[in-house]
Design an enzyme around this catalytic site. Structure first.
Site, PDB file in Angstrom:
ATOM      1  N   HIS A 268      51.356  60.703  50.666  1.00 51.43           N
ATOM      2  CA  HIS A 268      51.768  59.424  51.272  1.00 51.43           C
ATOM      3  C   HIS A 268      50.813  59.080  52.424  1.00 51.43           C
ATOM      4  O   HIS A 268      51.190  59.112  53.601  1.00 51.43           O
ATOM      5  CB  HIS A 268      53.200  59.611  51.787  1.00 51.43           C
ATOM      6  CG  HIS A 268      53.931  58.358  52.124  1.00 51.43           C
ATOM      7  ND1 HIS A 268      53.424  57.405  52.973  1.00 51.43           N
ATOM      8  CD2 HIS A 268      55.155  57.917  51.748  1.00 51.43           C
ATOM      9  CE1 HIS A 268      54.315  56.432  53.097  1.00 51.43           C
ATOM     10  NE2 HIS A 268      55.376  56.719  52.360  1.00 51.43           N
TER      11      HIS A 268
ATOM     12  N   GLU B 176      49.104  55.479  48.369  1.00 55.58           N
ATOM     13  CA  GLU B 176      49.581  56.828  48.052  1.00 55.58           C
ATOM     14  C   GLU B 176      49.211  57.199  46.613  1.00 55.58           C
ATOM     15  O   GLU B 176      49.558  56.476  45.683  1.00 55.58           O
ATOM     16  CB  GLU B 176      51.104  56.878  48.210  1.00 55.58           C
ATOM     17  CG  GLU B 176      51.588  56.325  49.528  1.00 55.58           C
ATOM     18  CD  GLU B 176      53.083  55.984  49.512  1.00 55.58           C
ATOM     19  OE1 GLU B 176      53.859  56.686  48.845  1.00 55.58           O
ATOM     20  OE2 GLU B 176      53.459  54.994  50.159  1.00 55.58           O
TER      21      GLU B 176
END
Ligand code: BG6
Length: 303
Positions: free
Chosen positions: A171, A278
């Site tokens: 992320h 991500e």
């Protein structure tokens, strides 16, 4: 891990371990700093969540965004850097985005590879805490290697006697000059699930994606190289590439003004300062039989 246990992982100027800090017992490691002596790059990796929190090149500004309001005490996932999402993306039966990002990892090995790049491998092993919410035995290993680029490699091994299934993502919060100067590229032709539009499915037909409102898209089956351009506020352009391996999907997220203002670990104006792109394995869950392993990685490159 006690003081005497971690000191063996330090390598002169290349691998340093910071100890103590709020929420960390005296003498216990809080984060590892890698320094590449040939490229003058640096990276910090917190043991909490195995979260890379900084990536600096040649003394320049950090390429990753880390919220000044982030809780770094080991009580909440770190807001910024590169939290690891495992074994669940988003909401579901487990805590949001899984538990890898809010558990302490251990240092398992450090070193300098044949290209003079320092690296650290952190390990998370199933425990009564993880088994209580996810009844599977596993070993997760995460290696961060710093050259001119930043490579993050994940390996999970099923050490139990039944199959396990999971999702995974890195992320990454990229620091940007201003969100209005950013265009994300590499996603043209990909289908995406738009979480801001009740999970409706669309196909991206644009050469690049500009972000000018809340954006939360899961792109499916994306190319191995995606990235973004930051036109910069003083005419200094930056291009960042994310080179994925074994990660078919990609998420683009920015909470924008209203949501950002409601998030306790972000300052109200922070949405202007980052974009999350991500690399992940989200749509198709990975299933591992007993003793099987799965690996995936991303390499970040900035120019
Ligand atoms: C993104 C999700 O990956 O992470 C968003 O697609 C979510 O829906 C965002 O809001 C931040 O999640 P969290 O749990 O770190 O607040």
């Amino acid at each position: 891990m006690r003081t005497s246990d971690y000191q063996k992982f330090e390598i002169a100027e290349s691998v340093r371990i910071a100890t103590g800090g709020t929420g960390i017992a005296d003498g216990h490691p809080q984060f590892v700093t890698l320094r590449n002596l040939s490229t003058s790059c640096e990276a910090d990796i917190y043991l909490y969540g195995a979260t890379v929190t900084a990536w600096r090149r040649n003394g320049s500004q950090d390429l990753l965004f880390l919220s000044s309001r982030s809780d770094l005490t080991g009580n909440k996932p770190i807001r910024g850097g590169i939290p690891i999402i495992f074994p669940q993306f988003g909401n579901g039966p487990l805590p949001a985005h899984g538990f890898a990002r809010n558990n302490p990892w251990n240092i398992s090995v450090t070193g300098i590879n044949s290209h003079e790049a320092p690296f650290v491998t952190l390990e998370l092993v199933s425990s009564p805490t993880t088994m209580a919410i996810w009844p599977h035995e596993f070993i997760a290993e995460y290696t961060v290697t710093l050259s001119e680029t930043l490579n993050c490699s994940f390996k999970i091994t099923n050490t139990g006697s039944s199959s396990l299934s999971f999702q995974f993502a890195l992320h990454t919060y990229f620091a940007v000059s201003n969100i209005s100067a950013v265009s994300v590229h590499g996603l043209i032709g990909a289908d995406y699930i738009d979480k801001v539009k009740e999970n409706a499915r669309f196909r991206d037909t644009d050469e690049s994606l500009s972000i000018n409102s809340e954006t939360d898209r899961v792109y499916l089956s994306t190319p191995n190289t995606i990235g973004f351009e930051d036109r910069g506020d003083s005419g200094v352009k930056k291009t960042v590439s994310i080179i994925k391996s074994n990660l078919s999907d990609a998420v683009v997220w920015n909470p924008w003004e209203t949501k950002c203002a409601s998030m306790k670990d972000l300052a109200p104006e922070d949405y202007q300062k980052f974009v999350c792109v991500e690399a992940g394995q989200i749509d198709d869950w990975i299933t591992l039989k007993p003793q099987a392993s799965w690996t995936a990685s991303q390499t970040l490159e900035a120019n």
